[in-house]
Design a protein around this motif. Sequence first.
Motif, short mmCIF file in Angstrom:
data_model
loop_
_atom_site.label_atom_id
_atom_site.label_comp_id
_atom_site.label_asym_id
_atom_site.label_seq_id
_atom_site.Cartn_x
_atom_site.Cartn_y
_atom_site.Cartn_z
N GLY A 141 -21.47 21.65 -7.45
CA GLY A 141 -22.31 20.51 -7.07
C GLY A 141 -23.10 20.76 -5.80
N ASN A 142 -23.02 19.84 -4.86
CA ASN A 142 -23.85 19.83 -3.66
C ASN A 142 -23.77 21.14 -2.88
N GLY B 159 -24.92 6.65 2.07
CA GLY B 159 -24.72 7.93 2.74
C GLY B 159 -23.27 8.39 2.73
N ILE B 160 -22.62 8.27 1.59
CA ILE B 160 -21.21 8.63 1.45
C ILE B 160 -21.10 9.77 0.42
N TRP B 161 -20.34 10.81 0.77
CA TRP B 161 -20.10 11.90 -0.17
C TRP B 161 -19.19 11.44 -1.31
N LYS C 87 -26.18 15.59 -7.40
CA LYS C 87 -25.92 16.80 -6.61
C LYS C 87 -26.36 16.65 -5.15
N GLU C 88 -27.11 15.61 -4.83
CA GLU C 88 -27.48 15.36 -3.43
C GLU C 88 -26.28 14.93 -2.60
N ILE C 89 -25.25 14.36 -3.28
CA ILE C 89 -24.12 13.79 -2.52
C ILE C 89 -22.75 14.11 -3.12
N GLN D 228 -23.72 14.68 -14.13
CA GLN D 228 -24.71 14.34 -15.14
C GLN D 228 -25.73 13.31 -14.64
N VAL D 229 -25.38 12.58 -13.61
CA VAL D 229 -26.28 11.54 -13.09
C VAL D 229 -27.40 12.20 -12.29
#
Length: 402
Positions: A252-253, A198-200, A227-229, A222-223
């Motif tokens: 991203g997020n 749970g780390i950005w 974009k969730e984190i 690319q992973v």
Amino acid sequence: MEEFHRIKRLPPYVFAEVNALKAAARAAGEDIIDFGMGNPDLPPPQHVIDKLAETLADPRAHRYSTSRGIPGLRKAVAAYYDRRFGVDIDPESETIATIGSKEGLANLAQAITSPGDIILAPNPSYPIHAFGFIIAGAAIRSMPAGPDLDFMSALERAVRHSVPKPLAVIVNFPSNPTAETTDLAFYEELVAYCRREGIWIISDLAYAEVYFDGPPPPSVLQVPGAKEIAVEFTSLSKTYSMPGWRIGFCSGNRKLIAALARVKSYVDYGAFTPIQVAATAALNGPQDCIDEMRRRYRERRDVLIDGLAAAGWEVPRPPATMFAWAPLPPAYADLGSLEFSKLLLREAKVAVAPGVGFGEYGDNHVRLAVVENLQRTRQAVRNIKAFLRHDQGSGDSLGAVG
């Protein structure tokens, strides 16, 4: 009178000391060859300059802009991510224009940081990576970084020993100042770990296009699931030789992008519209200028590294960025990077950036930026060679510091 709280948290800007000596030397008529600041000397592409001039003639272009970036520019960023990385970016919710990466990082820190939050940052690193969050009230936990160190092991150790759990980790590949690169497998491991904990992830990809050896640097986005984190900062400063234009992006997020947009809506009206229009032309236009930029920097890199080796100063050949991360010559290792930088400026008339300015773990290095042309780069190598031979031959290298 007491010093202001946030100012007290900022140490003296190390580079200012070398810059003051450089300015004094130039005022005295000395010719200083400046490898200190990563300030590109190449011109921006002509079609970008032409687009800026054209847009300036439109009276409407001089009104307030929008802090998120004009729609055409955000679409151009999305198109760049698609063709370069195969990453789908929604121009409405997953990217925002910034006034350079530096402003974006600092305002993101203001948006997401509570006093006492822990941020994990590589050390050495570009100063805003740590100090943007320090200004926002965070505590920084430094992770020693470099080509011989295992980043993931350092990250896991830092998380294990941090209370409270870290809010975010900052990554920067290709790295300023170390020029270290990484691969997609690293990002896959990083994303999996940070999603679990749970780390950005805050990635700085400013040197994505300044590479010489090996494959093009990847993006963390690319992973799958990144974009969730994660968010990533990119910039036109180095890619298109537009540093003074101050234009960059964060992508991203959605939650982090929205937080950054919220803060920016209060503190700025965005970059000057003609600059945003010209930046759109840079991203959407012909890209052969990037190949030429790489060719120039590679040529300078090789002249510098080969010349220093011939002078007896072994410096690793950087695979990317416009920087060489140079260990202090053994005879000067005890001086530290600031005193060695001052000595080199005084005796060889060459300015470099002391590694300690990027963090205490950088104090045994200096950073050289290949921002002088080939003729002046060769002259710098000759000056350094003469200095090393004379100074070491006289046996007073330590006493010369004063």
